[in-house]
Write an enzyme that holds these catalytic residues in place. Structure first.
Site, short mmCIF file in Angstrom:
data_model
loop_
_atom_site.label_atom_id
_atom_site.label_comp_id
_atom_site.label_asym_id
_atom_site.label_seq_id
_atom_site.Cartn_x
_atom_site.Cartn_y
_atom_site.Cartn_z
CD GLU A 94 -0.52 17.70 3.47
OE1 GLU A 94 -0.89 18.08 5.29
OE2 GLU A 94 -1.01 15.88 3.59
CB CYS A 107 2.94 12.25 -4.99
SG CYS A 107 1.35 11.85 -4.34
CB CYS A 114 -10.65 11.14 -0.90
SG CYS A 114 -10.87 9.97 -2.63
CB CYS A 118 -9.40 3.52 0.69
SG CYS A 118 -10.03 3.99 -1.29
CB CYS A 121 -6.97 6.15 2.70
SG CYS A 121 -6.22 7.28 1.77
N GLY A 165 -7.18 12.59 -2.47
CA GLY A 165 -8.19 12.69 -4.02
C GLY A 165 -8.34 11.92 -5.08
CD GLU A 166 -10.13 7.69 -8.59
OE1 GLU A 166 -9.87 6.83 -7.89
OE2 GLU A 166 -9.87 7.75 -9.45
CB SER A 197 -2.04 6.58 -8.89
OG SER A 197 -2.39 5.31 -7.93
CB SER A 220 -5.16 1.58 -4.96
OG SER A 220 -4.58 3.03 -5.73
CG HIS A 222 -4.67 -1.47 -1.98
ND1 HIS A 222 -3.39 -1.30 -2.02
CD2 HIS A 222 -5.14 -0.19 -2.45
CE1 HIS A 222 -3.21 -0.47 -2.04
NE2 HIS A 222 -4.30 0.15 -2.28
CG ASN A 296 3.50 4.68 4.32
OD1 ASN A 296 4.27 4.42 4.93
ND2 ASN A 296 2.48 4.96 3.45
CB CYS A 339 1.59 5.10 0.15
SG CYS A 339 1.27 5.60 -1.68
S1 SF4 Z 1 -6.57 6.02 -1.27
FE1 SF4 Z 1 -7.43 7.49 -2.64
S2 SF4 Z 1 -8.94 7.59 -3.14
FE2 SF4 Z 1 -9.14 6.24 -1.50
S3 SF4 Z 1 -9.62 7.53 -0.19
FE3 SF4 Z 1 -7.81 7.50 -0.07
S4 SF4 Z 1 -7.38 9.29 -1.98
FE4 SF4 Z 1 -9.59 8.36 -2.16
#
Ligand code: SF4
Length: 351
Positions: A94, A107, A114, A118, A121, A165-166, A197, A220, A222, A296, A339
């Site tokens: 997406e 974005c 991923c 996290c 997420c 994804g990272e 990011s 990120s 946090h 979110n 996000c």
């Molecule tokens: S926040 Fe980013 S790095 Fe962490 S699991 Fe989600 S997509 Fe992957």
């Protein structure tokens, strides 16, 4: 056979030129085809009207153009657009277009699923299926640029690698995509309008610094307390904050580019004075700014947005210590485009 054909956009310009020379043609032909593939976004060899029919047929026999397809498009009540993008092997990622009065931001995703986990997420629940190729990343940007022109009457102005994804776990392909996005043969965008990011992979941050990349870096964060960060971003156990700090100091020494920290404030997770003080301390290591992001929900009761008074406490303390911070309202929540919400849940096309 079709599946034996090579993806032509995996070739560099030089490789394409060499291919034509090996076929007894001029290297210039490679340049022409390259321009069609990237600058003009040709979807088929038939589109390449200044290339002879025989050459087009030869290309057809040897190569494919693996274009992405926007399978579904949803529009949020706030104008945000989310694309569900089908890849050549039928997997989906997406990407999101976020319009504001002054800019339109894409974005984009860098992996299917991923590599990281996290806890807050939605993408993490998909696990990593594969990395995206440079052309698949580039195509997402082109699709959003077209939508920006069509619906908002202006070209895309900014790009953030903050989708699925990272990006630093798919480093080479992300860099190649950025090279095409910024090259005059591609979209010719300024790298200063691109932000990568990351959740913070120290080794890769140092590598980017060594390669003197010109785009911006966001992390990120946090939490600036190891045990809290590890509880919500488990890979922090492998890459603790001290390693991250060292990599960021290295980045700034080499690039002189200020870092943005992305930070969500959750109830009962990082809403104490100790959390605020730890962030303020962390922010003093390297010139930075902080984006406090509205959370979110992804249907997990564990994570709840902290009350506004807590966000205000963060803002007050950061500003009192001379650290720039902004509170970022969430966009596209109603279509799961915000996000941390991207998880291939696209439904009806709502245009
Ligand atoms: S926040 Fe980013 S790095 Fe962490 S699991 Fe989600 S997509 Fe992957």
């Amino acid at each position: 056979m079709k599946d034996k054909k090579k993806d032509i956009r995996a070739l560099t310009k030089e490789q394409l030129q060499q291919f034509f020379v090996s076929q007894g043609d001029k290297s210039f032909r490679g340049t022409q085809v390259y321009e069609w593939l990237w600058g003009k976004g040709a979807h088929s060899f038939e589109d390449m009207t200044n290339i002879s029919k025989d050459t087009r047929q030869m290309l057809n026999e040897n190569f494919v153009i693996n274009h992405i397809r926007v399978d579904q498009m949803q529009r949020s009540s706030d104008g945000t657009i989310k694309n569900a993008v089908k890849l050549h092997d039928d997997l989906t990622v997406e990407s999101v277009l976020i319009p504001t009065p002054s800019r339109t931001t894409a974005c984009v995703s860098s992996q299917v699923g991923c590599s990281l986990d996290c806890k807050f997420c939605a993408t993490a629940k998909l696990k990593r299926m594969r990395n995206l190729n440079p052309d698949e990343i580039y195509d997402q940007v082109v699709a959003i640029d077209n939508e920006s022109r069509l619906y908002f009457d202006k070209p895309l102005s900014n790009i953030v690698f903050m989708g699925m994804g990272e990006p630093l776990m798919n480093y080479n392909n992300v860099l190649k995509a950025i090279e095409m996005i910024t090259s005059p043969e591609g979209l010719g965008m300024s790298p200063k309008r691109i932000t990568v990011s990351t959740s913070g992979v120290p080794k890769m941050i140092k590598r980017m610094a060594d390669e003197e990349v010109k785009f911006k870096l966001a992390v990120s964060l946090h939490s600036a307390i190891d045990e809290v960060r590890t509880s919500i971003m488990p890979f922090n156990a492998t890459f603790p904050l001290n390693d991250l700090r060292e990599a960021l100091e290295y980045w700034y020494a080499k690039t002189k580019s200020r870092i943005t920290y992305e930070y969500v404030v959750w109830k009962d997770i990082n809403d104490s004075r100790r959390d605020v003080e730890a962030l303020v301390r962390f922010c003093k290591y390297v010139p930075c700014k902080v984006n406090l992001i509205e959370y979110n929900p992804i249907g997990d009761d564990h994570f709840k947005q902290a009350p506004e008074s807590t966000t205000n406490l963060y803002v007050r303390e950061l500003e009192r210590n001379g650290i720039t911070c902004t509170v970022r309202r969430s966009r596209g929540k109603d279509i799961d485009a915000a996000c941390g919400q991207l998880a291939n849940k696209s439904k009806e096309v709502a245009v």
